[in-house]
Design a protein around this motif. Structure first.
Motif, mmCIF file in Angstrom:
data_model
loop_
_atom_site.group_PDB
_atom_site.id
_atom_site.type_symbol
_atom_site.label_atom_id
_atom_site.label_comp_id
_atom_site.label_asym_id
_atom_site.label_seq_id
_atom_site.Cartn_x
_atom_site.Cartn_y
_atom_site.Cartn_z
ATOM 1 N N MET A 1 61.421 29.442 -1.714
ATOM 2 C CA MET A 1 60.829 30.562 -2.440
ATOM 3 C C MET A 1 61.925 31.491 -2.923
ATOM 4 O O MET A 1 63.026 31.508 -2.390
ATOM 5 N N ALA A 2 61.595 32.265 -3.939
ATOM 6 C CA ALA A 2 62.536 33.249 -4.467
ATOM 7 C C ALA A 2 61.737 34.446 -4.953
ATOM 8 O O ALA A 2 60.896 34.320 -5.840
ATOM 9 N N VAL A 77 66.483 28.834 6.576
ATOM 10 C CA VAL A 77 67.639 29.670 6.283
ATOM 11 C C VAL A 77 67.229 30.623 5.171
ATOM 12 O O VAL A 77 66.827 30.200 4.088
ATOM 13 N N VAL A 78 67.313 31.915 5.458
ATOM 14 C CA VAL A 78 66.926 32.956 4.505
ATOM 15 C C VAL A 78 68.178 33.667 4.014
ATOM 16 O O VAL A 78 69.017 34.089 4.820
ATOM 17 N N PRO A 106 64.888 25.033 3.867
ATOM 18 C CA PRO A 106 64.749 24.481 5.215
ATOM 19 C C PRO A 106 66.092 24.507 5.948
ATOM 20 O O PRO A 106 67.153 24.322 5.343
ATOM 21 N N ALA A 107 66.052 24.737 7.249
ATOM 22 C CA ALA A 107 67.267 24.725 8.070
ATOM 23 C C ALA A 107 67.511 23.317 8.603
ATOM 24 O O ALA A 107 66.568 22.596 8.947
ATOM 25 N N THR A 218 82.183 28.519 12.563
ATOM 26 C CA THR A 218 80.943 29.213 12.896
ATOM 27 C C THR A 218 80.392 29.949 11.685
ATOM 28 O O THR A 218 81.133 30.544 10.911
ATOM 29 N N ASN A 219 79.093 29.871 11.520
ATOM 30 C CA ASN A 219 78.347 30.811 10.675
ATOM 31 C C ASN A 219 76.882 30.693 11.055
ATOM 32 O O ASN A 219 76.504 29.857 11.891
ATOM 33 N N ALA A 220 76.035 31.523 10.466
ATOM 34 C CA ALA A 220 74.642 31.562 10.892
ATOM 35 C C ALA A 220 73.905 30.261 10.606
ATOM 36 O O ALA A 220 72.984 29.889 11.337
ATOM 37 N N ALA A 221 74.291 29.556 9.554
ATOM 38 C CA ALA A 221 73.586 28.335 9.179
ATOM 39 C C ALA A 221 74.007 27.135 10.019
ATOM 40 O O ALA A 221 73.194 26.259 10.323
#
Length: 257
Positions: A1-2, A77-78, A106-107, A218-221
């Motif tokens: 979505m956007a 993932v937002v 989707p993550a 490392t990162n949030a995703a």
């Protein structure tokens, strides 16, 4: 979505972001409606908005808009992007009405397989801001992949490690985690890991990597991802420490978005 400010975005509203490419963002992995380090993500957006646009950003409003992109269950993932649709190349100083664009995807499943990275000389412009200007990082990632690697690792003019193309990098010397002392973006995942594992921060020369036991991105995703080689230097790996960091990170309770 956007959605832009909670309304489905129109093609014309993307024009400034695509052509001017001035703005900032944060990316959050949302698991069953919860985000690790939510306050850090919101603080980043507020700080960067002040830096780029000179105005305050309401974190409660951002939270409301981001929540719309999150399903009741599952992992997504937002990305929250802040930009001014009226910004143009000739008059960026007039950009003082930033808007909030929320997109989601989707993550992927975690953890991911190890990375082989190529060191490249690069220091991002205004590295403390998570800007939408990703050209340098993507260009170096592309060149690294064409050379047979998975991604690019940035080093400064003195050949000291700073960060990855879109991630932070950490090392293990056999006793503690080492984070590079360098001009780079302080990632949310890195900051969370600092709170749960013994660490030190110092310059990490590229020439000294062969003396270290392990490296990780490392990162949030991606969470915590092993790095198996930097250029021609293979890292022997310390799977216990990377696995421990992954467990400690995933055990951090998320905040309800």
């Amino acid at each position: 979505m956007a959605e832009l400010n909670g309304v489905p975005v129109e093609p014309a509203q993307w024009q400034s972001l695509a052509l001017t490419n001035y703005g900032h963002f944060t990316t959050m992995r949302v698991d069953d409606g919860r985000v690790r380090g939510l306050a850090l993500h919101l603080d980043r957006l507020r700080r960067d908005c002040g830096t780029l646009f000179g105005v305050d950003l309401d974190p409660r409003r951002v939270r409301e808009l981001a929540r719309r992109a999150v399903p009741a269950s599952g992992a997504v993932v937002v990305r929250v992007t802040v930009f001014d649709p009226e910004c143009d190349l000739g008059h960026p100083a007039a950009a003082r009405q930033p808007q909030v664009l929320v997109t989601s995807r989707p993550a992927g499943a975690l953890p991911l397989p190890p990375l082989r990275v190529r060191p490249v000389a690069c220091v991002r412009e205004v590295p403390e801001v998570k800007s939408v200007g990703l050209f340098a990082g993507l260009h170096h990632r592309r060149q690294a992949q064409l050379a047979g690697f998975d991604d690019a690792l940035f080093v400064d003019r003195e050949q000291a490690v700073s960060e990855g193309a879109t991630w932070n990098v950490g090392f293990f010397d056999g006793h503690r985690v080492l984070w590079p002392e360098a001009d780079c973006l302080a990632g949310v995942t890195m900051e969370l890991l600092k709170g749960v594992h013994d660490h030190d921060t110092r310059r990490v020369p590229l020439a000294e990597l062969s003396q270290l036991q392990a490296a990780f991105a490392t990162n949030a995703a991606i969470g915590v991802r092993t790095i198996s080689a930097v250029g021609g230097t293979g890292l022997p790996g310390a799977p216990d420490i990377v696995a421990a960091l992954h467990r400690q990170y995933t055990a951090i309770p998320g905040d309800l978005l």
